[in-house]
Design an enzyme around this catalytic site. Structure first.
Site, PDB file in Angstrom:
ATOM      1  N   ASP A 187      -8.026 -31.573 -24.861  1.00 23.95           N
ATOM      2  CA  ASP A 187      -8.348 -31.134 -23.505  1.00 23.95           C
ATOM      3  C   ASP A 187      -7.658 -31.996 -22.448  1.00 23.95           C
ATOM      4  OD1 ASP A 187      -9.592 -29.554 -21.625  1.00 23.95           O
ATOM      5  OD2 ASP A 187     -11.448 -30.711 -21.616  1.00 23.95           O
ATOM      6  N   ASN A 212      -9.740 -18.327 -24.049  1.00 27.11           N
ATOM      7  CA  ASN A 212      -8.516 -18.601 -23.289  1.00 27.11           C
ATOM      8  C   ASN A 212      -7.784 -17.335 -22.849  1.00 27.11           C
ATOM      9  OD1 ASN A 212      -7.634 -21.661 -25.097  1.00 27.11           O
ATOM     10  ND2 ASN A 212      -8.860 -21.376 -23.258  1.00 27.11           N
TER      11      ASN A 212
END
EC number: 2.5.1.86
Length: 293
Positions: free
Chosen positions: A73, A121
């Site tokens: 991340d 996503n």
């Protein structure tokens, strides 16, 4: 090669010779993987050492996490902080993925699972989604021979609906190329969601019950696990998330039921194998009770 001291075995590789190739040199992109000496006596090639020439900490084999999961991340924030487009952060993250793979081998981890693209996503901009799908395809194509030389077994984990066929094709080639490698197994989670994985397993079991192949009353955890995307993925021991965020984000919900979580502040493009080793050292100090007192 593992070393033994007293009754304890240490799976870490010994420090590399001072003149052994290093990685990564981030002055260019794509980051070039150095030429490394071929393995001898049937062994795979040793990974390049880190540019700092740091060596993996000594941890007994029975205390090294067998399976490490990583939420990579912070790419977008890293790029934004530098006035760059989000895709530039993803590009810089490629070298980090290869670097922690080298570090995982050096410290003795046998299974590494990374979160590359989630089922959520798809909600991002069309431009970023297209980039990420194409980027995953190119990373696999670009790096599989280097990883194969080091004994890495590569596998894709995820759902087929919406997944680009060209990405699946590259993963299939990589998996066939590396199927017999046994130094470390890396699961690349692309178009993956923990809830989706569980729902798909439940759906498959329900169909088997409808078809009369199984008795619903006899469904067990072991039977359920056989219907997950990859039934042979072991339970997660250490779950790492970078960028300072502290949540699981729908990653390996079944497999990480008893994982130890380590949240690290670095954004993914700034991360390297030394941070992975630090997480492993923190893991060693945890008291895993698995529900016991």
């Amino acid at each position: 090669m593992a070393t033994t001291r007293g009754k304890k075995t240490y799976p870490q590789l010994p420090p590399a010779p001072d003149d052994y190739p290093t990685f990564p040199d981030k002055s260019t992109w794509p980051v070039v993987f150095p030429e490394i000496p071929a393995g001898t006596n049937g062994r795979f090639a040793r990974p390049p050492q880190h540019t700092s020439k740091a060596a993996a900490p000594k941890i007994p084999a029975d205390q090294v996490p067998n399976h490490v999961a990583v939420v990579m991340d912070g790419n977008g924030r890293w790029a934004t902080q530098r006035g760059l487009g989000r895709t530039e952060g993803h590009k810089m993250g490629e070298a980090v993925l290869i670097d922690i793979t080298c570090g995982a081998i050096e410290i003795g981890i046998k299974h590494l699972t990374v979160y590359a693209f989630s089922t959520e996503n798809w909600k991002r901009s069309t431009e970023e989604v297209r980039f990420l799908m194409g980027f995953n395809r190119e990373v696999v194509r670009r790096r599989r021979e280097n990883l194969n030389d080091m004994g890495v077994r590569m596998r894709w984990v995820g759902s087929r609906p919406r997944m680009w066929r060209s990405v699946i094709k590259e993963f299939d080639i990589a998996e066939q190329m590396t199927v017999d490698n046994d130094v470390i197994t890396i699961n690349y989670c692309v178009n993956y969601g923990g809830r989706t994985e569980i729902v798909e397993a439940a759906r498959a079991l329900a169909q088997e019950a409808v078809d009369g192949k199984i008795n619903p009353a006899r469904i067990s955890e072991a039977m359920f696990a056989k219907h997950l995307h990859r039934a042979d993925i072991p339970d997660v021991d250490l779950f790492i998330r970078t960028s300072g965020e502290q949540r699981a984000s729908n990653f390996l919900l079944w497999q990480a039921a008893y994982a130890e979580y380590v949240f690290q502040d670095k954004l993914w493009p700034d991360y390297d194998r030394r941070d992975l080793w630090a997480a492993c050292e923190e893991y060693v100090n945890r008291n895993r009770r698995f529900g016991r007192a």
